[in-house]
Design a protein around this motif. Structure first.
Motif, mmCIF file in Angstrom:
data_model
loop_
_atom_site.group_PDB
_atom_site.id
_atom_site.type_symbol
_atom_site.label_atom_id
_atom_site.label_comp_id
_atom_site.label_asym_id
_atom_site.label_seq_id
_atom_site.Cartn_x
_atom_site.Cartn_y
_atom_site.Cartn_z
ATOM 1 N N TYR A 94 26.152 65.463 78.977
ATOM 2 C CA TYR A 94 26.972 65.623 77.667
ATOM 3 C C TYR A 94 26.452 66.314 76.688
ATOM 4 O O TYR A 94 27.658 66.363 76.041
ATOM 5 C CB TYR A 94 26.645 63.956 77.539
ATOM 6 C CG TYR A 94 27.076 62.993 79.145
ATOM 7 C CD1 TYR A 94 28.036 63.060 79.848
ATOM 8 C CD2 TYR A 94 26.172 61.548 78.811
ATOM 9 C CE1 TYR A 94 28.049 61.860 80.714
ATOM 10 C CE2 TYR A 94 26.598 61.214 79.357
ATOM 11 C CZ TYR A 94 27.472 60.826 80.899
ATOM 12 O OH TYR A 94 27.380 59.875 81.881
ATOM 13 N N ASN A 152 32.591 66.819 70.270
ATOM 14 C CA ASN A 152 32.388 66.582 71.408
ATOM 15 C C ASN A 152 31.041 64.874 71.202
ATOM 16 O O ASN A 152 30.691 64.002 72.347
ATOM 17 C CB ASN A 152 31.256 67.882 72.252
ATOM 18 C CG ASN A 152 30.129 67.106 73.774
ATOM 19 O OD1 ASN A 152 30.941 66.476 74.505
ATOM 20 N ND2 ASN A 152 28.639 67.717 73.318
ATOM 21 N N GLU A 153 30.587 64.937 70.038
ATOM 22 C CA GLU A 153 29.349 63.925 70.164
ATOM 23 C C GLU A 153 30.326 62.626 70.268
ATOM 24 O O GLU A 153 30.408 61.469 70.429
ATOM 25 C CB GLU A 153 28.541 63.832 68.520
ATOM 26 C CG GLU A 153 27.794 64.795 68.975
ATOM 27 C CD GLU A 153 26.629 64.167 69.841
ATOM 28 O OE1 GLU A 153 25.825 63.617 69.112
ATOM 29 O OE2 GLU A 153 26.602 65.656 71.000
ATOM 30 N N TRP A 156 31.308 61.838 74.511
ATOM 31 C CA TRP A 156 30.252 60.855 75.206
ATOM 32 C C TRP A 156 29.506 60.542 74.757
ATOM 33 O O TRP A 156 28.465 59.210 75.245
ATOM 34 C CB TRP A 156 29.008 62.079 75.434
ATOM 35 C CG TRP A 156 27.466 62.473 73.590
ATOM 36 C CD1 TRP A 156 27.828 63.633 73.091
ATOM 37 C CD2 TRP A 156 26.446 61.866 74.114
ATOM 38 N NE1 TRP A 156 26.518 63.269 73.130
ATOM 39 C CE2 TRP A 156 25.598 63.005 73.166
ATOM 40 C CE3 TRP A 156 26.357 61.000 74.932
ATOM 41 C CZ2 TRP A 156 24.536 61.892 72.668
ATOM 42 C CZ3 TRP A 156 25.243 60.419 74.752
ATOM 43 C CH2 TRP A 156 24.419 60.960 73.455
ATOM 44 N N ARG A 157 29.090 60.095 73.027
ATOM 45 C CA ARG A 157 28.609 58.456 72.692
ATOM 46 C C ARG A 157 28.913 57.389 73.052
ATOM 47 O O ARG A 157 28.589 55.988 73.003
ATOM 48 C CB ARG A 157 28.463 59.018 70.877
ATOM 49 C CG ARG A 157 27.606 59.550 70.717
ATOM 50 C CD ARG A 157 26.833 60.272 69.560
ATOM 51 N NE ARG A 157 25.909 61.081 69.243
ATOM 52 C CZ ARG A 157 24.803 60.712 69.216
ATOM 53 N NH1 ARG A 157 24.508 59.469 69.106
ATOM 54 N NH2 ARG A 157 23.933 61.797 68.847
ATOM 55 N N ILE A 159 30.830 57.095 76.016
ATOM 56 C CA ILE A 159 31.348 56.817 77.863
ATOM 57 C C ILE A 159 31.030 55.806 78.338
ATOM 58 O O ILE A 159 29.198 55.187 77.923
ATOM 59 C CB ILE A 159 30.305 58.124 78.195
ATOM 60 C CG1 ILE A 159 31.371 59.554 77.551
ATOM 61 C CG2 ILE A 159 30.727 57.736 79.804
ATOM 62 C CD1 ILE A 159 30.607 60.426 78.524
ATOM 63 N N VAL A 164 24.515 55.543 78.975
ATOM 64 C CA VAL A 164 24.532 55.699 77.225
ATOM 65 C C VAL A 164 24.418 54.482 76.894
ATOM 66 O O VAL A 164 24.676 53.504 77.072
ATOM 67 C CB VAL A 164 25.973 56.625 76.702
ATOM 68 C CG1 VAL A 164 25.748 56.182 75.578
ATOM 69 C CG2 VAL A 164 26.437 58.111 77.344
ATOM 70 N N GLU A 178 33.816 57.969 81.620
ATOM 71 C CA GLU A 178 33.346 59.669 82.283
ATOM 72 C C GLU A 178 34.292 60.734 82.285
ATOM 73 O O GLU A 178 34.399 62.009 82.108
ATOM 74 C CB GLU A 178 32.241 59.707 83.363
ATOM 75 C CG GLU A 178 31.213 60.849 83.497
ATOM 76 C CD GLU A 178 29.896 61.295 84.287
ATOM 77 O OE1 GLU A 178 28.896 60.919 83.856
ATOM 78 O OE2 GLU A 178 30.307 60.831 85.744
ATOM 79 N N TRP A 181 35.533 62.608 79.417
ATOM 80 C CA TRP A 181 34.768 63.222 78.642
ATOM 81 C C TRP A 181 34.978 64.228 79.220
ATOM 82 O O TRP A 181 35.314 65.381 79.089
ATOM 83 C CB TRP A 181 33.306 63.050 78.487
ATOM 84 C CG TRP A 181 32.992 63.886 78.278
ATOM 85 C CD1 TRP A 181 32.536 63.878 76.937
ATOM 86 C CD2 TRP A 181 31.558 64.709 79.051
ATOM 87 N NE1 TRP A 181 31.622 64.876 77.129
ATOM 88 C CE2 TRP A 181 31.105 65.980 78.560
ATOM 89 C CE3 TRP A 181 31.461 65.213 80.062
ATOM 90 C CZ2 TRP A 181 30.071 66.793 78.901
ATOM 91 C CZ3 TRP A 181 30.150 65.979 81.156
ATOM 92 C CH2 TRP A 181 30.289 66.746 79.853
#
Length: 216
Positions: A94, A152-153, A156-157, A159, A164, A178, A181
C-alpha cells in the motif's frame, strides 16, 4: 524512418513501459480475486515487479541506456513489493507508491542544493530547454509528486478490508475497499496525464523560442 516518426515511436514505447505494468497489476488483481482470494494482491504485486523489470530491460535494449526514473522506481517497487510478498504484509504494498513519489520529489528538490537539476538530467534527451524552464518544470513535478503521495496515503489508510490498523486512519467515517485502492491507480494515471498536458505550453514556448533563435 523520419525523426518525427522515430520520436513518436519512442514516446509510444515509453507509454507502454509506464502503463503496461500498472494495467497488468490491476487486471491480475481482479482476476486473482476469483482464484486465490485475498492472496490476489501478492500475485498482482509479483507480476507487477516482473513487468517493471521487463520494461527496464526493454528500455535498456531499445535505448542503450538505463532510464533513471524507471530504474529508481523499479528498485523501490522490487524492494517494497518483495517485502510485502515475503512477509505477507499488504502495508508494504500500500505504501509503495507513497515512497516512490516522495523519493523522486525530494530527489528533485535536494538536487538544487548541489547546483544540479535532476529533472533536466532525466529528460534532457527528450527536450531542449533553457535552464529557467527546466527549473520551473522540476519544481512543478516535485510538488505534483508530493500531491500524488498524499492521495495514496489518504486512500490506503482507509482500506476497510485490508490489514490497516484503526490508528492509521485519518478520518473515522471514511472507508474504501482494497479494490478501490487498486482501481485508484487509474485515477493517478489520469491525473498524471492531465498534469503533463498542462505543462506542454511552457515546453512549446521555450522550444519555439530556441528554434527561432537558431534560425536568425
Amino acid at each position: 524512418m523520419s525523426e518525427t516518426s522515430s520520436k513518436a515511436a519512442g514516446q509510444g514505447a515509453r507509454l507502454l513501459t509506464d502503463v503496461g505494468p500498472v494495467a497488468l497489476f490491476i487486471l491480475t488483481y481482479f482476476l486473482g480475486r476469483r482464484v486465490v482470494g485475498e492472496d490476489a494482491l501478492y500475485w498482482a504485486t509479483g507480476l507487477f515487479i516482473v513487468a517493471m523489470l521487463a520494461a527496464l530491460a526493454y528500455a535498456r535494449t531499445a535505448h542503450k541506456r538505463w532510464p533513471p526514473m524507471l530504474l529508481l522506481s523499479a528498485v523501490i517497487v522490487t524492494v517494497m513489493g518483495g517485502l510485502g510478498i515475503l512477509l505477507k504484509d499488504p502495508i508494504f504494498i500500500y505504501v509503495k507508491p507513497t515512497i516512490v513519489n516522495l523519493f523522486l520529489s525530494y530527489l528533485i528538490l535536494f538536487s538544487f542544493a548541489f547546483g544540479v537539476n535532476i529533472w533536466k538530467f532525466f529528460f534532457k534527451e527528450v527536450f531542449d530547454l533553457p535552464d529557467r524552464a527546466w527549473t520551473i518544470l522540476a519544481i512543478r513535478w516535485a510538488l505534483f509528486l508530493q500531491f500524488l503521495a498524499f492521495l495514496n496515503e489518504l486512500i490506503w489508510r482507509h482500506i476497510s478490508d485490508g490489514d490497516v490498523a484503526e490508528s492509521a486512519r485519518w478520518f473515522a467515517d471514511f472507508s474504501v475497499t482494497e479494490g478501490f485502492w487498486v482501481n485508484f491507480k487509474l485515477v493517478i494515471m489520469g491525473l498524471t496525464l492531465v498534469f503533463g498536458l498542462l505543462n506542454i505550453p511552457i515546453v512549446m514556448k521555450h522550444q519555439t523560442t530556441d528554434e527561432a533563435a537558431k534560425s536568425e
